[in-house]
Design an enzyme around this catalytic site. Structure first.
Site, PDB file in Angstrom:
ATOM      1  N   SER A  24      40.323  44.724  42.909  1.00 41.71           N
ATOM      2  CA  SER A  24      40.418  43.856  44.078  1.00 41.71           C
ATOM      3  C   SER A  24      40.113  42.434  43.635  1.00 41.71           C
ATOM      4  O   SER A  24      39.015  42.156  43.127  1.00 41.71           O
ATOM      5  CB  SER A  24      39.430  44.304  45.151  1.00 41.71           C
ATOM      6  OG  SER A  24      39.600  45.695  45.424  1.00 41.71           O
ATOM      7  N   ASP A  39      49.753  45.429  49.327  1.00 42.69           N
ATOM      8  CA  ASP A  39      50.082  44.038  49.664  1.00 42.69           C
ATOM      9  C   ASP A  39      51.569  43.730  49.537  1.00 42.69           C
ATOM     10  O   ASP A  39      51.955  42.574  49.470  1.00 42.69           O
ATOM     11  CB  ASP A  39      49.312  43.078  48.756  1.00 42.69           C
ATOM     12  CG  ASP A  39      47.819  43.152  49.005  1.00 42.69           C
ATOM     13  OD1 ASP A  39      47.437  43.233  50.182  1.00 42.69           O
ATOM     14  OD2 ASP A  39      47.061  43.157  48.033  1.00 42.69           O
ATOM     15  N   ASN A  92      44.329  44.096  44.424  1.00 46.02           N
ATOM     16  CA  ASN A  92      44.487  43.736  45.832  1.00 46.02           C
ATOM     17  C   ASN A  92      44.326  42.235  46.021  1.00 46.02           C
ATOM     18  O   ASN A  92      43.629  41.573  45.258  1.00 46.02           O
ATOM     19  CB  ASN A  92      43.409  44.459  46.659  1.00 46.02           C
ATOM     20  CG  ASN A  92      43.606  44.284  48.136  1.00 46.02           C
ATOM     21  OD1 ASN A  92      44.635  44.633  48.674  1.00 46.02           O
ATOM     22  ND2 ASN A  92      42.607  43.713  48.806  1.00 46.02           N
TER      23      ASN A  92
END
Ligand SMILES: *[C@@H]1O[C@H](CO)[C@@H](O)[C@H](O)[C@H]1NC(C)=O
Ligand SMILES: *[C@@H]1O[C@H](CO)[C@@H](O)[C@H](O)[C@H]1NC(C)=O
Ligand SMILES: *[C@@H]1O[C@H](CO)[C@@H](O)[C@H](O)[C@H]1NC(C)=O
Length: 299
Positions: free
Chosen positions: A141, A26, A108
Site C-alpha cells: 500500500s 485501483d 494500492n
C-alpha cells in the site's frame, strides 16, 4: 481491482522462476500496478473491476483482457473475488499444473495501516483471502494516493509509481532470495505480509526508504463519528483508540506500522489469518464462563 498473473523470471537469478498473481483494486490502468507488472517482464494477466468504467459498457462480459495485451485481464468483482478468479480460473490456464508461489496485491493508491484498515481494505482483503487459500501473499500500500493512469507515468525513476515498484521488487526479491519454491514455501501456511510504503511525490524528500519491521498495532487509528456543527451530519474521524492498539500478538518491540510509514520508512508487518485469541488469554475466559454458565450449556 485487477488481478494479474506474471512469471517473475527476470527478478530471480539463482532459484526457480516464481509464478505470481498480481491483484489490485485501483483499476488495471493504475500507474502503480502497471509499473510493477513491467518490472515482472514475462507473461502478465490481470483482472480488474474499475476498468469496466474505461473499457466496457453495461452488458460487457464479467471479465476480459486488455486489447493491447491478451495477458492482462479485468474481472468485475470485489478484490477478494478477483484474486480467487485469478487462483481458480486464470492461473491454471497460465501456469498449467504448476502451483502459484505468491500473490502480490498492490501497490494500492493509499496506505492501509493498522488493524481497523486491515479488515476493510480491498488490497489487504485480497491478500488474506489468498493466504486463506494456502498461498503466500503480500499486500503493498503506497502513501501516494493519487489515482492516475499508467499513461501519465513520466518514465523517470523518481515517478512515485516507479519508486513504489522498486520497493515491491526489493521486498519480493528479499522474500524469495535463495528459496527453492519446489521445496519450500515463501511464507508459512496461514501467514501473509502487509507492507506500507511512505508517500513519494514532488517536494517530498523520500525516494529510497529503508524497510523497518513493524506490527499492525501501535499508533493505529479506528473511526470515531462526530456531528458536523454546521450540517448536523455525521463525520468520520480517525481516533487512536486503546482497543485497536492492544498489543496481543506480533513482535512486542517492533514499532507500529502507522507512525513508521508516516515518515520515510517502509513498514513491513507479518500477519496471520488465525484470529483466535491466544490460549493464555482464552483459557481464563473459558474458565470464568464455565463457572457462571449452566453446566449443560458448555462443555
Ligand atoms: C529445486 O528443487 C527441485 C526439487 O527438489 C530440484 O529438482 C531443483 O533442481 C531445485 N532447483 C535448484 C535451483 O536448486
Ligand atoms: C503523488 O504523485 C503524483 C504523480 O507524480 C503527484 O502529482 C502528487 O503530487 C503526489 N502526491 C503527493 C502527496 O506527493
Ligand atoms: C533528505 O533526507 C535525507 C535523509 O533522509 C537527509 O540527509 C537530507 O538532508 C534531506 N534533504 C533535504 C533537502 O531535506
Amino acid at each position: 481491482m485487477w488481478t494479474s498473473i506474471a512469471s517473475l523470471l527476470a527478478l530471480l537469478s539463482s532459484s526457480a522462476a516464481l509464478n505470481i498473481i498480481l491483484t489490485n483494486d485501483d483499476s488495471w490502468a493504475s500507474a502503480n500496478i502497471r509499473r510493477w507488472a513491467r518490472r515482472a517482464p514475462s507473461r502478465v494477466s490481470a483482472a480488474d473491476t474499475m476498468s469496466m468504467r474505461f473499457i466496457a459498457d453495461v452488458g460487457a462480459p464479467y471479465f476480459g483482457h486488455d486489447v493491447k495485451n491478451p495477458d492482462l485481464f479485468y474481472f468485475n468483482g470485489t478484490p477478494a473475488a478477483a484474486v480467487v478468479f485469478g487462483i481458480d480460473i486464470l492461473a491454471p490456464i497460465h501456469f498449467g499444473s504448476n502451483p502459484i508461489d505468491l500473490v502480490v496485491s498492490g501497490p494500492n493508491e493509499g496506505q492501509n495501516n493498522g488493524p481497523f484498515t486491515f479488515t476493510l481494505s480491498g488490497t489487504v482483503g485480497a491478500t488474506y483471502t489468498a493466504v486463506e487459500r494456502g498461498i503466500p501473499a503480500v499486500a503493498f500500500s503506497a502513501g501516494n494516493g493519487t489515482h492516475r493512469s499508467f499513461t501519465t507515468n513520466t518514465g523517470d525513476t523518481s515517478d512515485p509509481a516507479n519508486l513504489a515498484a522498486q520497493v515491491v521488487v526489493n521486498i519480493v526479491r528479499a522474500l524469495s532470495n535463495n528459496v527453492n519454491v519446489s521445496q519450500e514455501r515463501l511464507l508459512p501456511l496461514g501467514i501473509g505480509m502487509s507492507v506500507n510504503i511512505p508517500t513519494f511525490g514532488p517536494g517530498i524528500n523520500c525516494t529510497s526508504p529503508p524497510s523497518t519491521f513493524t506490527r499492525l498495532t501501535g499508533g493505529a487509528t479506528v473511526n470515531q463519528i462526530t456531528l458536523d456543527p454546521t450540517t448536523g451530519f455525521p463525520v468520520a474521524n480517525n481516533l487512536e483508540a486503546r482497543g485497536v492498539n492492544a498489543n496481543i500478538n506480533g513482535v512486542r518491540d517492533d514499532p507500529g506500522e502507522t507512525p513508521t510509514s508516516a515518515g520515510c520508512e517502509t513498514a513491513v508487518s507479518i500477519f496471520s489469518v488465525d484470529y483466535d485469541a491466544p490460549e493464555r488469554i482464552a483459557v481464563p475466559i473459558q474458565r470464568r464462563l464455565r463457572k457462571n454458565i449452566r453446566a449443560d450449556n458448555l462443555p
